[in-house]
Design a protein around this motif. Structure first.
Motif, mmCIF file in Angstrom:
data_model
loop_
_atom_site.group_PDB
_atom_site.id
_atom_site.type_symbol
_atom_site.label_atom_id
_atom_site.label_comp_id
_atom_site.label_asym_id
_atom_site.label_seq_id
_atom_site.Cartn_x
_atom_site.Cartn_y
_atom_site.Cartn_z
ATOM 1 N N ASP A 124 25.474 -41.871 -26.186
ATOM 2 C CA ASP A 124 26.593 -43.062 -26.340
ATOM 3 C C ASP A 124 27.584 -42.133 -26.127
ATOM 4 N N ARG A 125 28.451 -43.050 -25.908
ATOM 5 C CA ARG A 125 29.805 -42.867 -25.437
ATOM 6 C C ARG A 125 30.544 -41.254 -27.373
ATOM 7 N N LYS A 126 30.561 -41.801 -28.266
ATOM 8 C CA LYS A 126 30.599 -40.576 -28.981
ATOM 9 C C LYS A 126 29.660 -39.539 -29.137
ATOM 10 N N GLY A 127 28.584 -39.251 -28.395
ATOM 11 C CA GLY A 127 28.052 -37.975 -27.963
ATOM 12 C C GLY A 127 26.816 -38.222 -28.706
ATOM 13 N N SER A 128 26.767 -38.929 -29.609
ATOM 14 C CA SER A 128 25.151 -39.164 -30.114
ATOM 15 C C SER A 128 24.401 -39.374 -29.579
ATOM 16 N N ALA A 129 22.751 -38.443 -30.159
ATOM 17 C CA ALA A 129 22.045 -38.633 -28.888
ATOM 18 C C ALA A 129 20.863 -39.933 -29.473
ATOM 19 N N GLN A 130 20.842 -40.985 -28.395
ATOM 20 C CA GLN A 130 20.108 -41.825 -28.619
ATOM 21 C C GLN A 130 18.442 -42.892 -28.028
ATOM 22 N N GLY A 131 17.896 -41.337 -27.823
ATOM 23 C CA GLY A 131 17.096 -41.499 -26.722
ATOM 24 C C GLY A 131 16.602 -39.570 -26.309
ATOM 25 N N ILE A 132 15.538 -39.360 -25.570
ATOM 26 C CA ILE A 132 14.816 -38.684 -24.628
ATOM 27 C C ILE A 132 14.480 -38.769 -23.382
ATOM 28 N N SER A 133 15.089 -37.972 -22.747
ATOM 29 C CA SER A 133 15.079 -38.878 -21.123
ATOM 30 C C SER A 133 14.454 -37.236 -20.550
ATOM 31 N N LEU A 134 13.213 -38.793 -19.775
ATOM 32 C CA LEU A 134 12.145 -37.192 -19.019
ATOM 33 C C LEU A 134 12.968 -37.262 -18.067
ATOM 34 N N THR A 135 12.391 -36.468 -17.297
ATOM 35 C CA THR A 135 12.247 -36.490 -15.374
ATOM 36 C C THR A 135 11.847 -35.643 -14.846
ATOM 37 N N GLY A 136 11.213 -36.505 -14.225
ATOM 38 C CA GLY A 136 10.267 -34.311 -12.809
ATOM 39 C C GLY A 136 8.889 -34.686 -13.395
ATOM 40 N N MET B 8 5.963 -36.639 -15.756
ATOM 41 C CA MET B 8 4.133 -37.178 -15.860
ATOM 42 C C MET B 8 3.490 -36.410 -16.931
ATOM 43 N N LEU B 9 4.209 -35.705 -17.814
ATOM 44 C CA LEU B 9 3.155 -35.259 -18.500
ATOM 45 C C LEU B 9 3.810 -35.402 -20.119
ATOM 46 N N GLY B 10 4.838 -36.390 -20.168
ATOM 47 C CA GLY B 10 4.516 -37.276 -21.011
ATOM 48 C C GLY B 10 4.386 -38.557 -20.454
ATOM 49 N N MET B 11 3.887 -39.350 -19.725
ATOM 50 C CA MET B 11 3.419 -40.389 -19.653
ATOM 51 C C MET B 11 1.808 -40.270 -19.687
ATOM 52 N N ALA B 12 1.168 -38.710 -19.015
ATOM 53 C CA ALA B 12 -0.472 -38.658 -19.224
ATOM 54 C C ALA B 12 -0.540 -38.105 -20.974
ATOM 55 N N ALA B 13 0.630 -37.786 -21.818
ATOM 56 C CA ALA B 13 0.235 -37.753 -23.257
ATOM 57 C C ALA B 13 0.323 -39.147 -23.879
ATOM 58 N N LEU B 14 1.361 -40.212 -23.155
ATOM 59 C CA LEU B 14 1.059 -41.277 -23.473
ATOM 60 C C LEU B 14 0.105 -42.357 -23.561
ATOM 61 N N VAL B 15 -0.563 -42.046 -22.348
ATOM 62 C CA VAL B 15 -1.872 -42.739 -21.595
ATOM 63 C C VAL B 15 -3.140 -41.831 -22.811
ATOM 64 N N VAL B 16 -3.368 -40.580 -23.363
ATOM 65 C CA VAL B 16 -3.819 -40.354 -24.350
ATOM 66 C C VAL B 16 -4.282 -40.994 -25.247
#
Length: 993
Positions: free
Chosen positions: A939-951, A955-963
């Motif tokens: 967020d605007r204060k630098g707090s981690a709000q989530g994980i950003s998955l790219t590339g 793909m690995l994240g999506m595969a893990a989710l399917v499994v």
């Protein structure tokens, strides 16, 4: 007996003869006057009278005319007059067809041989003998000669032969013909031959007209046309006695109530009196001595004597001034009766008003509308006419008629409209003061006309002209009147004026601020711009002026008009009362919030004090219209430093020293002063800081930011309402977007860095921490420092601040790290740590907004975990660094405090509640610092709000989710089907009851 009978018959015969002699008399019947006679009256002459002399035998032919009879003998005649009438009657009986021409016929017969030689070239006119006329019974009988005309063989014989050879004698036809020629000689048209009229001939015509106007019965057409009207309105001689010209004067007074035929004849009489003062017996009698003393040598005719007397009005006797005013008021409706004006304005009338019908003051109004285009001689006469009108409203018949109710009811006028004794020069000013309450639209239009005139020329503003007479002579003697030049001269010398003049001038300025029509220089300079930008904007309530203000920076806006608008804005910034829209909208709020800020007396301007009060108390203003107008004024202030009177005065020397070559407008001078902030005087620096506080409230007040971020605002913040720095915050949050322009980004960063100088430049912080600063850091705040003293005070006393203030202070420090630069006021304590722990790893980190703040947040969390023994140390990126391998980086005490304040409290609670997430975040941060790929969203204060998955990570994240989903479905399937994988059977027993 027979003798007696004979004597009786003789007596009866003599009586019958006497009766017959007395029954034969002459009468006069005036032919029906055409209604179009007045409209066909030429611009330089009178309408020819249509009259004819009839004997008693012809009277039956005119029996349909409703005129009275003309008697031979009046009961009041003397014996001599009666004898003369009896002699004339005897001659009429002896020769009934002789048509009453005794003396003239004898003279003609005597001179017949002498005229025989010229008979072929000279028109032979039938001479008409003298008659006695008494159509108006209560007026004296009149002896009329030559059929009511001049003698064609008299002093005008040559002129008649040359100019009027085809005109018959009688009914004033010859006199009117010569009058036409005299008028033509006074004002010839280009290319015309100027008639040669001898002075003797002129005088004969004048004397003929004068004689006719002394007694209504001498003017046969007038007497016949006005008999019924005279009987109705003017039959008062039985009580007051008869005076020369009395009946004609009475008819002039009621000219609007008489018949049409009478009006035509009255106009001829009024025209004669306007040309020669002697043709108005009552005026001549009153002004005879004055004209001899003051106008000696002035030639009779052409209205010259009256004009001379008006020019020397202040020296006239009371009786003369009264009669002169009476004639001027009677003649006000028709320009032809204002002889000098008509003569000098004839070319202009043909040019601008050729299709305007005379009468009803229409031609005068037309010439007034073209005042700026008139020739010099005509304009001078029109101006003189207007100047007399504004001093006495009764000279304007249209105003008198349209505003009659308002004059008596609203202005408490108790005088007689036709009496000079009841002169009151304040009536027009009264109508102007109450113009908003006038119900009659025609009256409003007439009153507005005089305000327009007053705004253009001080001579047409009686209160101002009288109050500032001496000041005008002292300061503006060389300034010619017109085009508001004298008024502007007085305005420029406001501080030197006498109290009375200054107060009156200010009142008039307030009046003129309401309408573009009252701002003559502006309207003249902005004609094209009004047509182009404000064509459909109604005048009044300063609407057109505001429209011009809104468009003054348009590329197609003319330079002259822009300069007038800027000058107008500078002037209305001196006092809120000169700003019509703001003064009207904020009347109640000024009384409630700023009642004693300015002493409103002697015409002294408030110098921007009330405007400053309103801007400082913006949040307390109740009327929405007032808030809107104050906000508009603030925009004027930030655009042009001259519109902030207090700032302009405080920074006068600084502007001359550092910004003399900078053109005012669009915030350029303010930028120049701020670029030289450290060199400015204390008063100027303080005023600029106050203005910056206002600018920080909304992007609309920040000229440079508004211009640089126009596209970004539309793209990212189109739905964000301005105010409370909301648009600015929206832009700052989107600053790292790829579509964010560099110019806008530069302005945002500059403003964020500038906020660190003084806590008041951050509106949300100022609002949340106002009470805390007052109680904890008042000493630092009173210094108006730009070294962040209040920030440092609040940081040192962070634990004592209210929760709302703590939150806003944390946000402010976080944003300071977000746009970190070396040596910044608020983050200077962390410069060494940033260089050692962040820039040493990634030298280009500072170029990306927010990167330095993220680095410090990461270090802070590592340090916090290490100190609390909650998490093993995370290895450094540099495997060769033994120190970093053993322990995490450690911030200095001061930097730790700042970073801790900037770190959102909810992040700590989240880390304490979920160590696994903290460990994952650390690992993702490490990957992020190594690869440069963003792995987390903040967020605007630098707090981690989530994980950003790219590339490939995505793909690995999506595969893990399917499994994971498939595994979950399989588990649910096994439970419902009872699949046994443990090697034993589950037996469920039911206990019997």
């Amino acid at each position: 007996m027979k003798a007696k009978q004979f004597s009786c018959w003789l007596l009866f015969g003599l009586l019958a003869a006497l009766c017959l002699a007395s029954s034969t008399f002459a009468t006069i019947v005036i032919s029906e006057t055409q209604e179009s006679g007045l409209s066909e009256f030429t611009e330089q002459s009178s309408v020819t009278l249509k009259a004819r002399v009839l004997t008693a035998d012809e009277e039956d032919k005119e029996s349909d005319e409703d005129f009275g009879e003309v008697g031979d003998v009046d009961p009041g005649d003397t014996d001599v007059e009666a004898a003369a009438k009896g002699k004339a009657a005897g001659k009429a009986k002896a020769s009934p067809k002789a048509d009453a021409k005794p003396a003239a016929s004898d003279a003609k017969q005597a001179s017949k041989p002498a005229e025989a030689a010229s008979a072929k070239s000279k028109k032979q006119r039938e001479k008409k003998g003298p008659i006695q006329n008494k159509v108006i019974e209560f007026a004296p009988v009149a002896n009329v000669t030559f059929g009511d005309d001049i003698d064609d063989e008299g002093k005008c014989a040559k002129e008649i032969e040359k100019l009027c050879d085809d005109v018959e004698e009688g009914e004033s036809q010859l006199a009117d013909c010569i009058s036409d020629a005299i008028a033509q000689s006074e004002s010839p048209e280009p290319g015309d031959d100027i008639p040669d009229i001898s002075d003797d001939c002129r005088e004969e015509v004048y004397q003929f007209k004068i004689s006719r106007n002394t007694n209504i019965n001498r003017n046969i057409p007038l007497a016949k046309a006005c008999k019924l009207d005279a009987d109705k309105f003017c039959n008062v001689t039985w009580f007051f006695g008869y005076k020369s010209g009395q009946v004609i004067s009475c008819l002039r007074d009621v000219k609007n109530q008489v018949s049409k035929s009478c009006k035509v004849q009255l106009f001829k009489v009024m025209m004669d009196a306007a040309v020669d003062i002697r043709a108005d017996p009552m005026l001549y009698e009153a002004c005879k001595d004055d004209s001899e003393n003051l106008c000696k040598g002035v030639k009779n005719g052409g209205g010259r004597i009256q004009a001379c007397l008006r020019d020397k009005r202040m020296q006239l006797s009371w009786a003369c001034e009264e009669q002169l005013f009476r004639q001027e008021m009677e003649n006000a409706d028709d320009i032809r009766l204002s002889v000098r004006l008509f003569t000098k304005c004839m070319p202009d009338k043909r040019k601008f008003c050729k299709d305007v019908e005379p009468g009803g003051a229409r031609t005068k109004d037309c010439l007034e509308e073209h005042r700026d285009e008139l020739s010099t001689t005509c304009k001078d006469e029109i101006d003189n006419m207007i100047e007399r009108r504004v001093r006495d409203f009764r000279l304007d018949s249209k105003l008198r008629t349209a505003c009659e109710n308002e004059i008596f009811n609203m202005c408490a006028y108790f005088g007689d409209l036709d009496d000079i004794d009841t002169y009151d020069s304040s009536v027009i000013n009264c109508l102007q003061d109450y113009s908003a309450e006038l119900k009659s639209q025609e009256c409003k239009r007439q009153v507005k006309k005089y305000v327009v005139l007053a705004s253009q020329d001080i001579r047409f503003d009686v209160p101002l002209a009288e109050a500032c007479y001496e000041d005008r002579q002292k300061y503006c003697a060389a300034v010619p009147p017109g085009s508001a030049r004298v008024i502007r001269c007085l305005t420029n010398n406001r501080n030197n004026l006498s109290p009375v003049c200054r107060a009156t001038l200010f009142d008039e300025e307030v009046r003129f601020s309401e309408n573009i029509d009252f701002q003559y220089p502006m309207k003249a300079a902005c004609q094209n711009e009004i047509t182009k930008f404000c064509k459909d904007v109604p005048h009044g309530n300063a609407r057109v002026i505001r429209c011009l203000q809104d468009n003054k920076n348009d590329k197609e806006f003319g330079k002259a008009c822009r300069e007038e608008i800027i000058s107008f804005e500078n002037e209305i910034s001196k006092d809120y009362r000169l700003n019509y829209r703001l003064a009207k909208a904020c009347q109640g709020d000024v009384q409630a919030l700023c009642p004693s800020v300015c002493q409103q007396n002697d015409g002294q301007v408030c110098g921007g004090k009330v405007l400053r009060c309103l801007t400082d108390k913006m949040d307390s203003i109740k009327a929405d219209a007032c808030k809107k107008e104050v906000y508009y004024f603030e925009k004027m202030e930030v655009s042009n430093f001259k519109n902030d009177i207090i700032l302009a005065e405080a920074c006068r020397e600084d502007v001359d020293k550092y910004c003399s070559s900078v053109e005012p407008g669009e915030g350029r001078v303010h930028k120049c002063l701020r670029d030289n902030r450290k060199k400015l005087s204390d008063t100027c620096r303080k005023e600029e800081l106050l203005l910056e506080e206002k600018e920080s409230e909304t992007i609309e007040l920040n000229v440079n930011l508004l211009k640089a971020c126009k596209a970004e605002r539309q793209l990212f913040c189109s739905d964000v309402q301005p105010g409370q720095a909301r648009v600015f915050r929206c832009l700052a949050e989107n600053m790292n977007d790829a579509d964010f322009g560099n110019n806008c980004k530069y302005q945002i960063i500059y403003k964020l860095q500038r906020r660190q100088a003084n806590w008041k430049l951050d509106p949300p912080l100022r609002k949340a921490c106002k009470n805390d600063v007052t109680s904890l850091c008042d000493a630092e705040d009173s210094q108006n420092s730009e070294e962040g003293l209040v920030y440092k005070c609040m940081v040192s006393k962070f634990g004592d601040l209210s929760s709302g203030c703590q939150k806003e202070l944390g946000r402010a420090v976080h944003m300071a790290f977000f746009v970190w630069q070396p040596g910044a006021v608020l983050t200077a304590d962390c410069d060494d740590d940033i260089n050692r722990f962040c820039l040493s790893v990634r030298p280009n980190m500072a170029q990306r907004p927010g990167a330095v703040g993220s680095c410090l947040a990461s270090i802070l969390e590592k340090q916090d975990r290490s100190d609390r023994r909650m998490l093993p140390a995370v290895k450094s990126d540099d495997e060769d660094d033994d120190v970093d391998r053993k322990s995490p980086p450690k911030l200095s005490d001061k930097c730790f405090v700042l970073s801790d304040i900037a770190e959102p409290p909810n992040m700590k609670r989240a880390f304490d509640a979920s160590l696994s997430f903290a460990l994952l975040k650390d690992q993702l941060d490490k990957i992020e610092m190594t690869t440069g790929l963003p792995m987390t969203t903040r967020d605007r204060k630098g707090s981690a709000q989530g994980i950003s998955l790219t590339g490939w990570v995505a793909m690995l994240g999506m595969a893990a989710l399917v499994v994971l989903v498939m595994f979950g479905l399989y588990t649910v399937y096994k439970r419902f089907r009872g699949v046994n994988e443990s090697g034993y059977t589950l037996v469920v027993k039911q206990q019997h009851k």
